[in-house]
Design an enzyme around this catalytic site. Structure first.
Site, short mmCIF file in Angstrom:
data_model
loop_
_atom_site.label_atom_id
_atom_site.label_comp_id
_atom_site.label_asym_id
_atom_site.label_seq_id
_atom_site.Cartn_x
_atom_site.Cartn_y
_atom_site.Cartn_z
N ALA A 1 -37.34 -29.74 49.48
CA ALA A 1 -37.68 -29.45 48.08
C ALA A 1 -38.72 -30.46 47.60
O ALA A 1 -38.93 -31.50 48.23
CB ALA A 1 -36.46 -29.48 47.18
N PHE A 2 -39.32 -30.16 46.45
CA PHE A 2 -40.41 -31.01 45.96
C PHE A 2 -39.95 -32.43 45.64
O PHE A 2 -40.75 -33.35 45.55
CB PHE A 2 -41.07 -30.38 44.72
CG PHE A 2 -40.30 -30.50 43.43
CD1 PHE A 2 -39.26 -29.65 43.13
CD2 PHE A 2 -40.64 -31.47 42.49
CE1 PHE A 2 -38.56 -29.75 41.93
CE2 PHE A 2 -39.96 -31.58 41.29
CZ PHE A 2 -38.91 -30.73 41.01
N LYS A 3 -38.65 -32.61 45.49
CA LYS A 3 -38.12 -33.93 45.13
C LYS A 3 -38.48 -34.98 46.18
O LYS A 3 -38.62 -36.16 45.86
CB LYS A 3 -36.62 -33.88 44.98
CG LYS A 3 -36.08 -32.75 44.15
CD LYS A 3 -36.29 -32.97 42.68
CE LYS A 3 -35.75 -31.79 41.88
NZ LYS A 3 -35.69 -32.02 40.46
N ASP A 4 -38.63 -34.54 47.45
CA ASP A 4 -38.96 -35.50 48.50
C ASP A 4 -40.30 -36.20 48.25
O ASP A 4 -40.48 -37.35 48.65
CB ASP A 4 -39.06 -34.80 49.86
CG ASP A 4 -37.70 -34.34 50.40
OD1 ASP A 4 -36.72 -35.10 50.25
OD2 ASP A 4 -37.64 -33.24 50.96
N LEU B 1 -39.29 -38.96 45.94
CA LEU B 1 -38.16 -39.82 46.31
C LEU B 1 -38.36 -40.55 47.63
O LEU B 1 -37.85 -41.66 47.80
CB LEU B 1 -36.87 -39.00 46.30
CG LEU B 1 -36.38 -38.81 44.85
CD1 LEU B 1 -35.43 -37.63 44.73
CD2 LEU B 1 -35.70 -40.08 44.34
#
Ligand SMILES: Cc1ncc(COP(=O)(O)O)c(C=O)c1O
Ligand SMILES: N[C@@H](CCOP(=O)(O)O)C(=O)O
Length: 466
Positions: free
Chosen positions: A110-113, A116
């Site tokens: 997901a784009f969170k990587d 993060l």
């Protein structure tokens, strides 16, 4: 560069301070005191850079002298070296006007990587300069949790406690969190919604019984560093489509208003953005706020796009601060009213300021499925339900046909097999890098939706601040 709180009374901090603090001590969110601005020639000069170099160039003004350019570049190379696509965030063309920006090629899909993976390294870097420990407390509706856990699992001086709403994340999302068995990782399933979990996290930052003993840190998008890293892919996409000579519009599936606020920051830095289209599911507080000025919290309805089942959008406060004249005292009073009554009316300045760049749309379950089907049958692309909500908004926004519209593809379709299979008749396969997810042991605890129970659980396991 220093950072000020949206509520006007917390001390200003440098980038390292704001990264470790997460939420400001007055309950506000940190924002840069001023927006760095690139000239048209400077933006043109960024075209063609490898992603890690582009990231360093875009982020350096925000980081200031907390990291040298050489060190920041080392960190961006390390963070984006773990992505499965060489372009890190590749663009895919759907038709003459519509594009997808694939943000799901990181370790947890997901784009969170994108943010993060870098944030984990920044924590390590800044904690390495002292002898303190960090207790991360986060809330997730499915994707932030696994991305944050992947980024900090096994790191010295960090414990992570991740709250998710029990039964309201997909099986893949839950397992991506609960099968990480590193001793510093603590998964907590709580009774309630993501909003309940997020409210407990924010309360902990202002609970002296906790903050006196523990350095509480944030991995949610209340942490400025998350948004800073997300600004980069707006530049990456627009540069490929002809910026700065050509404007680009973005449709952004939205929940906590973090990803789309990063687009706003890109525009403030000089990127020529035609429009930011805020796309919500039926949990539509943001669509109501932007279209009518009514920011009032509804109850959360579970949907097939669970990561956007959010009715209190943390980062909207950053926008209200910036477009409302940066008056921290006035915003503190407005937010106190919202916290007491669960409702608030935007001021005229806030409405007009937002309307200059943002529009919005809402998709129900049928519209979401239709968008998945359209991408599959007309373009041969399998997209996830969150991306589909963005695509529905892109199609209905009425953007000038000469302007490319980029929908942010925020998650891999295999995270949400049920909705994707129902819409396309095809079962999306998990990429090999997620491996044997369904054969791994899970570890998590169930707690009631009660702040005291969560605080006691954290206090019994976290390492004291120094
Ligand atoms: C897959 C996916 N899409 C979209 C969103 C919405 O992003 P934001 O909360 O930054 O608005 C989230 C989580 O918030 C998500 O996990
Ligand atoms: N959709 C998110 C919710 C938390 O948002 P964040 O961007 O503030 O971390 C999730 O998947 O957890």
């Amino acid at each position: 560069m220093d950072y000020v709180s949206t509520r006007g009374s917390a001390p200003a901090l440098d980038f390292a301070g704001a990264t470790l603090a997460g939420l400001a001590s007055d309950g506000g969110l940190y924002v840069p005191r001023e927006w760095p601005r690139f000239s048209e020639a400077e933006i043109a000069g960024l075209a063609g850079l490898p992603y890690a170099e582009l990231a360093q160039r875009i982020m350096q003004p925000f980081v200031g002298d907390c990291l040298t350019p050489e060190r920041l570049l080392e960190l961006t190379r390390k963070a984006y070296g773990r992505f499965a696509h060489k372009a890190v965030t590749p663009l895919v063309q759907l038709d003459e006007q519509q594009w997808l920006l694939e943000l799901f090629h990181g370790p947890t899909l997901a784009f969170k990587d994108v943010a993060l993976q870098l944030l984990g390294l920044l924590f390590e870097e800044f904690l390495g300069r002292g002898d303190g420990n960090l207790t991360i407390v986060g809330a997730t509706s499915g994707d932030t949790g696994s991305a944050a856990i992947d980024a900090v699992a096994g790191r010295a001086k960090i414990d992570i406690f991740m709250l998710h709403p029990r039964g309201r994340v997909s099986d893949v999302q839950r397992r991506q969190m609960t099968t990480v068995l590193a001793p510093n990782v603590h998964n907590i399933a709580i009774e309630g919604s993501f909003d309940d979990a997020q409210a407990m996290v924010k309360r902990m930052f202002n609970d002296a019984a906790m903050t006196d003993r523990f350095a509480i840190g944030a991995v949610n998008s209340i942490n400025w560093a998350r948004l800073m890293a997300q600004v980069v892919y707006y530049f990456a996409a627009a540069l490929q489509l002809g910026a700065p000579a050509r404007k680009v519009a973005f449709a952004v599936p939205t929940g906590n208003f973090g990803d789309v606020f990063a687009g706003y920051v890109a525009a403030k830095m000089g990127l020529p953005i035609e429009r930011l289209i805020v796309a919500t599911n039926v949990n539509d507080i943001l669509h109501r706020a932007l279209s009518t000025g009514d920011y009032s919290q509804g109850t959360v309805t579970p949907t097939a796009a669970p990561s956007m089942d959010i009715q209190v959008s943390s980062n909207f406060e950053r926008l209200l601060f910036d477009v409302g004249g940066r008056d921290g005292k006035a915003l503190a009073a407005q937010m106190a009213g919202f916290e007491a009554t669960k409702a608030m009316q935007l001021t005229n300045a806030q409405r007009e300021g937002a309307a200059a760049l943002f529009s919005s749309a809402r998709a129900d379950a049928d519209e979401m499925s239709a968008a998945i089907r359209w991408a599959f049958t007309e373009c041969g692309e399998t997209i996830d339900p969150h991306t589909a909500i963005g695509l529905h908004a892109a199609h209905t926004a009425g953007i000038d046909p000469a302007v490319p519209v980029v929908t942010l593809a925020t998650a891999h379709p295999a995270k949400f097999t049920e909705a994707v299979t129902a819409a396309t008749g095809q079962h999306p396969a998990l990429p090999a890098r997620v491996g044997d997810l369904f054969d791994r042991e899970e570890r998590l605890v169930d707690l009631p939706g009660d702040y005291g129970a969560v605080a006691d659980y954290v206090a019994a396991r976290a390492s004291p601040k120094a």
